[in-house]
Design a protein around this motif. Structure first.
Motif, PDB file in Angstrom:
ATOM      1  N   LEU A   4     -26.518   9.009  46.181  1.00 16.78           N
ATOM      2  CA  LEU A   4     -25.062   9.011  46.236  1.00 16.78           C
ATOM      3  C   LEU A   4     -24.535   9.035  44.820  1.00 16.78           C
ATOM      4  O   LEU A   4     -25.038   8.328  43.956  1.00 16.78           O
ATOM      5  CB  LEU A   4     -24.558   7.754  46.950  1.00 16.78           C
ATOM      6  N   VAL A   5     -23.520   9.826  44.589  1.00 18.27           N
ATOM      7  CA  VAL A   5     -22.909   9.906  43.266  1.00 18.27           C
ATOM      8  C   VAL A   5     -21.448   9.519  43.421  1.00 18.27           C
ATOM      9  O   VAL A   5     -20.757  10.037  44.291  1.00 18.27           O
ATOM     10  CB  VAL A   5     -23.008  11.337  42.679  1.00 18.27           C
ATOM     11  N   LEU A  30     -29.997   5.501  46.097  1.00 18.31           N
ATOM     12  CA  LEU A  30     -29.722   5.494  44.671  1.00 18.31           C
ATOM     13  C   LEU A  30     -28.255   5.836  44.521  1.00 18.31           C
ATOM     14  O   LEU A  30     -27.812   6.880  44.998  1.00 18.31           O
ATOM     15  CB  LEU A  30     -30.577   6.532  43.932  1.00 18.31           C
ATOM     16  N   LEU A  31     -27.497   4.943  43.897  1.00 17.26           N
ATOM     17  CA  LEU A  31     -26.076   5.198  43.664  1.00 17.26           C
ATOM     18  C   LEU A  31     -25.885   5.473  42.180  1.00 17.26           C
ATOM     19  O   LEU A  31     -26.134   4.605  41.341  1.00 17.26           O
ATOM     20  CB  LEU A  31     -25.227   4.001  44.087  1.00 17.26           C
ATOM     21  N   ILE A  32     -25.490   6.687  41.856  1.00 24.07           N
ATOM     22  CA  ILE A  32     -25.215   7.064  40.475  1.00 24.07           C
ATOM     23  C   ILE A  32     -23.745   6.754  40.229  1.00 24.07           C
ATOM     24  O   ILE A  32     -22.865   7.336  40.850  1.00 24.07           O
ATOM     25  CB  ILE A  32     -25.551   8.544  40.229  1.00 24.07           C
ATOM     26  N   LEU A  33     -23.490   5.822  39.340  1.00 26.01           N
ATOM     27  CA  LEU A  33     -22.158   5.247  39.179  1.00 26.01           C
ATOM     28  C   LEU A  33     -21.172   6.119  38.426  1.00 26.01           C
ATOM     29  O   LEU A  33     -19.968   5.888  38.516  1.00 26.01           O
ATOM     30  CB  LEU A  33     -22.268   3.889  38.483  1.00 26.01           C
ATOM     31  N   GLY A  34     -21.632   7.104  37.694  1.00 25.92           N
ATOM     32  CA  GLY A  34     -20.699   7.929  36.921  1.00 25.92           C
ATOM     33  C   GLY A  34     -19.842   7.054  36.025  1.00 25.92           C
ATOM     34  O   GLY A  34     -20.352   6.221  35.295  1.00 25.92           O
ATOM     35  N   LEU A  77     -28.643   0.885  41.629  1.00 23.07           N
ATOM     36  CA  LEU A  77     -27.457   1.374  40.919  1.00 23.07           C
ATOM     37  C   LEU A  77     -27.888   1.991  39.600  1.00 23.07           C
ATOM     38  O   LEU A  77     -28.672   1.402  38.862  1.00 23.07           O
ATOM     39  CB  LEU A  77     -26.485   0.222  40.666  1.00 23.07           C
ATOM     40  N   ALA A  78     -27.364   3.167  39.312  1.00 19.09           N
ATOM     41  CA  ALA A  78     -27.695   3.873  38.078  1.00 19.09           C
ATOM     42  C   ALA A  78     -26.411   4.122  37.297  1.00 19.09           C
ATOM     43  O   ALA A  78     -25.518   4.824  37.778  1.00 19.09           O
ATOM     44  CB  ALA A  78     -28.384   5.202  38.379  1.00 19.09           C
ATOM     45  N   GLY A  79     -26.320   3.531  36.128  1.00 21.50           N
ATOM     46  CA  GLY A  79     -25.128   3.684  35.304  1.00 21.50           C
ATOM     47  C   GLY A  79     -25.363   4.633  34.147  1.00 21.50           C
ATOM     48  O   GLY A  79     -26.183   4.365  33.275  1.00 21.50           O
ATOM     49  N   GLY A  80     -24.659   5.722  34.130  1.00 19.73           N
ATOM     50  CA  GLY A  80     -24.820   6.712  33.069  1.00 19.73           C
ATOM     51  C   GLY A  80     -24.319   6.239  31.722  1.00 19.73           C
ATOM     52  O   GLY A  80     -24.796   6.692  30.684  1.00 19.73           O
ATOM     53  N   ASP A  81     -23.356   5.320  31.717  1.00 20.91           N
ATOM     54  CA  ASP A  81     -22.793   4.841  30.455  1.00 20.91           C
ATOM     55  C   ASP A  81     -23.479   3.593  29.926  1.00 20.91           C
ATOM     56  O   ASP A  81     -23.100   3.073  28.889  1.00 20.91           O
ATOM     57  CB  ASP A  81     -21.293   4.521  30.630  1.00 20.91           C
ATOM     58  N   PHE A  82     -24.478   3.079  30.646  1.00 19.55           N
ATOM     59  CA  PHE A  82     -25.116   1.826  30.233  1.00 19.55           C
ATOM     60  C   PHE A  82     -26.025   2.035  29.025  1.00 19.55           C
ATOM     61  O   PHE A  82     -26.795   2.996  28.987  1.00 19.55           O
ATOM     62  CB  PHE A  82     -25.953   1.240  31.369  1.00 19.55           C
ATOM     63  N   GLY A  84     -29.282   1.181  27.032  1.00 18.22           N
ATOM     64  CA  GLY A  84     -30.595   0.646  27.380  1.00 18.22           C
ATOM     65  C   GLY A  84     -30.984   1.052  28.780  1.00 18.22           C
ATOM     66  O   GLY A  84     -30.959   2.215  29.126  1.00 18.22           O
ATOM     67  N   VAL A  85     -31.297   0.079  29.614  1.00 15.36           N
ATOM     68  CA  VAL A  85     -31.766   0.336  30.979  1.00 15.36           C
ATOM     69  C   VAL A  85     -30.599   0.852  31.830  1.00 15.36           C
ATOM     70  O   VAL A  85     -29.552   0.236  31.910  1.00 15.36           O
ATOM     71  CB  VAL A  85     -32.338  -0.957  31.605  1.00 15.36           C
ATOM     72  N   ALA A  86     -30.813   1.991  32.482  1.00 11.85           N
ATOM     73  CA  ALA A  86     -29.749   2.595  33.290  1.00 11.85           C
ATOM     74  C   ALA A  86     -29.866   2.234  34.758  1.00 11.85           C
ATOM     75  O   ALA A  86     -28.912   2.362  35.503  1.00 11.85           O
ATOM     76  CB  ALA A  86     -29.787   4.116  33.145  1.00 11.85           C
ATOM     77  N   PHE A  87     -31.027   1.800  35.197  1.00  6.35           N
ATOM     78  CA  PHE A  87     -31.250   1.514  36.626  1.00  6.35           C
ATOM     79  C   PHE A  87     -31.432   0.027  36.834  1.00  6.35           C
ATOM     80  O   PHE A  87     -32.073  -0.643  36.048  1.00  6.35           O
ATOM     81  CB  PHE A  87     -32.484   2.260  37.140  1.00  6.35           C
ATOM     82  N   GLY A  88     -30.880  -0.485  37.949  1.00  4.49           N
ATOM     83  CA  GLY A  88     -31.088  -1.906  38.255  1.00  4.49           C
ATOM     84  C   GLY A  88     -30.332  -2.345  39.461  1.00  4.49           C
ATOM     85  O   GLY A  88     -29.618  -1.650  40.075  1.00  4.49           O
TER      86      GLY A  88
END
Length: 88
Positions: A4-5, A30-34, A77-82, A84-88
């Motif tokens: 999911l995006v 998997l939720l890509i947070l944009g 949750l996957a944060g593109g703007d994070f 370091g670690v993007a997934f968690g």
């Protein structure tokens, strides 16, 4: 795994997302947070606004809504703007 995006119906008040896709059906997501979250700190502080929020009040409401729906133990949750670690 369903992918999911944030975008269509999820991140109102933020910049436009890109849509959603389906990567299979094993019950995991998997939720890509944009641009829904701009930093990992917003995961616990969803009321924090950033200057890139087009409509800060709607962005806050969207963050609260999405986090309430997807903090379910089966969604990564996957944060593109994070940093370091993007997934968690």
């Amino acid at each position: 795994m369903s992918v999911l995006v944030t975008g269509e119906g999820t991140d109102k008040g933020n910049r436009d997302g890109t849509g959603k896709g389906d990567g299979g059906g094993n019950g995991k997501r998997l939720l890509i947070l944009g641009d829904l979250l701009h930093t990992r700190a917003q995961y616990d502080n969803s009321d924090w606004a950033f200057r890139s929020d087009v409509d800060p009040e709607r962005a806050r409401a969207s963050r609260r809504d999405v986090l309430a729906r997807f903090r379910d133990g089966r969604t990564v949750l996957a944060g593109g703007d994070f940093h370091g670690v993007a997934f968690g």
